[in-house]
Structures are given as structure tokens and as C-alpha cells.
Design a protein around this motif. Sequence first.
Motif, PDB file in Angstrom:
ATOM      1  N   MET A   1      60.016  37.509  44.219  1.00 42.11           N
ATOM      2  CA  MET A   1      58.001  38.125  45.210  1.00 42.11           C
ATOM      3  C   MET A   1      57.702  39.190  44.342  1.00 42.11           C
ATOM      4  N   PHE A   2      56.264  39.036  43.899  1.00 38.99           N
ATOM      5  CA  PHE A   2      56.256  40.442  43.333  1.00 38.99           C
ATOM      6  C   PHE A   2      56.535  41.624  44.231  1.00 38.99           C
ATOM      7  N   SER A   3      56.641  43.361  43.100  1.00 40.79           N
ATOM      8  CA  SER A   3      56.216  43.997  44.074  1.00 40.79           C
ATOM      9  C   SER A   3      54.863  44.474  43.564  1.00 40.79           C
ATOM     10  N   VAL A   4      54.859  45.708  44.396  1.00 43.99           N
ATOM     11  CA  VAL A   4      53.927  46.455  44.633  1.00 43.99           C
ATOM     12  C   VAL A   4      53.713  46.822  42.633  1.00 43.99           C
ATOM     13  N   THR A   5      54.661  47.400  41.744  1.00 37.23           N
ATOM     14  CA  THR A   5      54.439  47.682  40.473  1.00 37.23           C
ATOM     15  C   THR A   5      53.835  46.750  39.813  1.00 37.23           C
ATOM     16  N   ASP A   6      54.640  46.054  40.599  1.00 35.38           N
ATOM     17  CA  ASP A   6      54.089  44.055  39.249  1.00 35.38           C
ATOM     18  C   ASP A   6      52.834  43.831  39.291  1.00 35.38           C
ATOM     19  N   TYR A   7      52.298  43.952  40.933  1.00 38.44           N
ATOM     20  CA  TYR A   7      50.670  43.334  40.569  1.00 38.44           C
ATOM     21  C   TYR A   7      49.775  45.194  40.160  1.00 38.44           C
ATOM     22  N   ASP A   8      50.618  46.320  40.438  1.00 38.60           N
ATOM     23  CA  ASP A   8      49.945  46.967  39.228  1.00 38.60           C
ATOM     24  C   ASP A   8      49.026  46.915  37.988  1.00 38.60           C
ATOM     25  N   LYS A   9      50.962  46.595  37.058  1.00 37.35           N
ATOM     26  CA  LYS A   9      50.317  46.168  36.044  1.00 37.35           C
ATOM     27  C   LYS A   9      49.900  44.998  35.895  1.00 37.35           C
ATOM     28  N   LEU A  10      49.986  43.811  36.704  1.00 36.08           N
ATOM     29  CA  LEU A  10      49.342  42.925  36.370  1.00 36.08           C
ATOM     30  C   LEU A  10      47.729  43.203  36.365  1.00 36.08           C
ATOM     31  N   GLN A  11      47.733  44.362  37.175  1.00 38.11           N
ATOM     32  CA  GLN A  11      45.689  44.350  37.561  1.00 38.11           C
ATOM     33  C   GLN A  11      45.881  45.514  35.887  1.00 38.11           C
ATOM     34  N   GLN A  12      46.109  45.818  35.018  1.00 34.36           N
ATOM     35  CA  GLN A  12      46.173  46.484  34.246  1.00 34.36           C
ATOM     36  C   GLN A  12      45.739  45.119  33.078  1.00 34.36           C
ATOM     37  N   ILE A  13      46.808  45.033  32.770  1.00 37.92           N
ATOM     38  CA  ILE A  13      46.753  43.695  31.788  1.00 37.92           C
ATOM     39  C   ILE A  13      45.278  43.067  31.767  1.00 37.92           C
ATOM     40  N   MET A  14      44.970  42.103  33.194  1.00 36.18           N
ATOM     41  CA  MET A  14      44.258  40.985  33.462  1.00 36.18           C
ATOM     42  C   MET A  14      42.570  42.371  33.493  1.00 36.18           C
ATOM     43  N   ALA A  15      42.871  43.601  33.832  1.00 37.12           N
ATOM     44  CA  ALA A  15      41.533  44.326  32.657  1.00 37.12           C
ATOM     45  C   ALA A  15      41.586  44.296  31.373  1.00 37.12           C
ATOM     46  N   GLU A  16      42.000  43.631  30.552  1.00 34.65           N
ATOM     47  CA  GLU A  16      41.989  44.207  29.047  1.00 34.65           C
ATOM     48  C   GLU A  16      41.285  42.929  28.462  1.00 34.65           C
ATOM     49  N   SER A  17      41.170  41.842  28.905  1.00 32.29           N
ATOM     50  CA  SER A  17      39.828  40.990  28.656  1.00 32.29           C
ATOM     51  C   SER A  17      39.774  39.161  29.382  1.00 32.29           C
ATOM     52  N   SER A  18      39.561  39.078  29.039  1.00 27.41           N
ATOM     53  CA  SER A  18      38.697  38.084  30.274  1.00 27.41           C
ATOM     54  C   SER A  18      39.967  36.059  30.278  1.00 27.41           C
ATOM     55  N   GLU A  19      40.021  36.246  28.830  1.00 26.22           N
ATOM     56  CA  GLU A  19      40.854  35.262  29.115  1.00 26.22           C
ATOM     57  C   GLU A  19      42.531  35.226  29.459  1.00 26.22           C
ATOM     58  N   LYS A  20      42.779  36.667  29.272  1.00 31.66           N
ATOM     59  CA  LYS A  20      43.886  37.687  30.356  1.00 31.66           C
ATOM     60  C   LYS A  20      43.979  37.461  31.675  1.00 31.66           C
ATOM     61  N   ARG A  21      42.941  37.696  31.945  1.00 30.50           N
ATOM     62  CA  ARG A  21      42.353  37.970  33.583  1.00 30.50           C
ATOM     63  C   ARG A  21      42.581  36.274  34.149  1.00 30.50           C
ATOM     64  N   ASN A  22      41.669  34.960  33.348  1.00 26.34           N
ATOM     65  CA  ASN A  22      41.718  33.356  34.539  1.00 26.34           C
ATOM     66  C   ASN A  22      43.401  33.624  33.695  1.00 26.34           C
ATOM     67  N   LEU A  23      43.800  33.560  32.553  1.00 27.54           N
ATOM     68  CA  LEU A  23      45.710  33.114  32.880  1.00 27.54           C
ATOM     69  C   LEU A  23      46.532  33.888  34.125  1.00 27.54           C
ATOM     70  N   LEU A  24      45.965  34.756  34.015  1.00 25.62           N
ATOM     71  CA  LEU A  24      46.744  35.536  35.304  1.00 25.62           C
ATOM     72  C   LEU A  24      46.622  34.799  36.347  1.00 25.62           C
TER      73      LEU A  24
END
Length: 250
Positions: A1-24
Motif C-alpha cells: 500500500m502506498f504511503s502518504v508521502t508516496d501519494y504526494d510524490k505521485l501527485q507531483q509527477i501527475m502535474a507534470e504532463s497529461s500523459e503522466k497523469r493518464n498513466l498514473l
Amino acid sequence: MFSVTDYDKLQQIMAESSEKRNLLTRLLESHRMELSAISHEIRNPLTLVYSTLQLIEAQHPEVLDFQYWDSMHQDIEYMTKLLEELSSYNNGEKLSISRIDTITFLKSLVLSFASSILESDIEFTSRIDSALPPIMADSVKLKQSLLNLLGNAKDAVLSRPDSDSRAIRLDTEYSGQTIRISITDNGSGIDNHDLPSIFEPFVTHKKNGTGLGLAITRRIITAHGGSIQAESDPGSGTVFTVMLPIQQNP
């Protein structure tokens, strides 16, 4: 299971581009579906086990005197609670948004909690700003998250060794485009070294706690575009502060 920190990092990556957001987004949805399937597969046999225990009790009441019978019941009830909270955590980001009257919503919340402590010696007070504007939110999940914070405050004040002064206070404030909701207790407090991890899944310092309550709360608040933080003075009390934006598009 992802931790809170993991989710925060994922949200940052998803904000970088629409392609990354769709994949994640697809990966996270797959993760949630897998978790739901596992919970479902465990819940069914667990329900059967509990029903079987009730049948045994009905046909053989003498088992109630068995040394470990109550302990077995408690273990099953704990597992059931864990599965329910795991499901809540898994679905914490799935919101059913509607426009809600914030003042009416909070007054209902306050009455609900006040009713739950009528038989206790806890002094509960609230201050709801009459200028609070409506917000777009999932009223059911938002109520769940705030009642969880109030429930934690209740547990904290009841854990005090003395019963002379047990108090919980809910305050609200509207500033700019943000509503601040603070829940303060004068309970036992949280140790400084424990404070950074209290929102992590499965981290608990409460007896019989699942470690998912605050993780669920944070996930719901975050899904609303808000934030939550905690400040505590061990031995004196804790303040949880929820910040909710007025304009939001979850």
C-alpha cells in the motif's frame, strides 16, 4: 500500500504532463481495484465464520464459558472493522460532489457528535462562523472525516488520568477563499516523535486501533482539494486543523 508521502510524490509527477497523469491514474485505479477484490474475498469467509460462531453459541451456550471465546469474538470484530476501514481508505478519493450549505452541515455535525457524548463528562463547545459560504463537497465523506477527528478527540480526553476537566472545541473561520475548521482537545496529546507519521496507513498508537482512521480522513480532505495538519503538546492536548477551499474542482 502506498504511503502518504508516496501519494504526494505521485501527485507531483501527475502535474507534470497529461500523459503522466493518464498513466498514473490508470495505475492507481488498478491498485484500488486489486485492493477492493482482496477485501471482498476476505470479507465473505469472515462473515461465514462469524455466523458459524453465533450458531455454535445458540446450540451450545456452554462455550460462552470457554476461556478464549470472547477473545476470538474480539479478533473477528477487529478484522471486520479493519476491512471496512480498508474499503473506506481505498475509496476515499471517490467523491460525490454537490453544493452544500456549510453552516447547516456543520450544525448537523455538531449535534450528531454532541448526542454521542451526552452520557460522558466531556465539555463540548463549538463556534460556527455565520459568514461561512457554501462549498462543493461530498457531504457524507466530509462528515465521516470530521466525525473521525472528533471521535479521536473524545478518545484522547477520556484517556486522561484525571476527569476534572475534559474539553473538546470545534472552531471555524472563513478567510479569503478558505474555510478553516479546528478541533481542539485537552487530552493526553501526541508524542513529538509520533506526530510526523500519524497520517500514514496502519500507524496507530491507540489500543485496538487499525491505523487507518487518520489516513482515511487525510485522503478525503485531500480529495476535496484541502489539507489537514496536527499540532500537539504531550500531556496538554492536540489541535487538528482542516483547510477547505471555497472554489474547487476535485
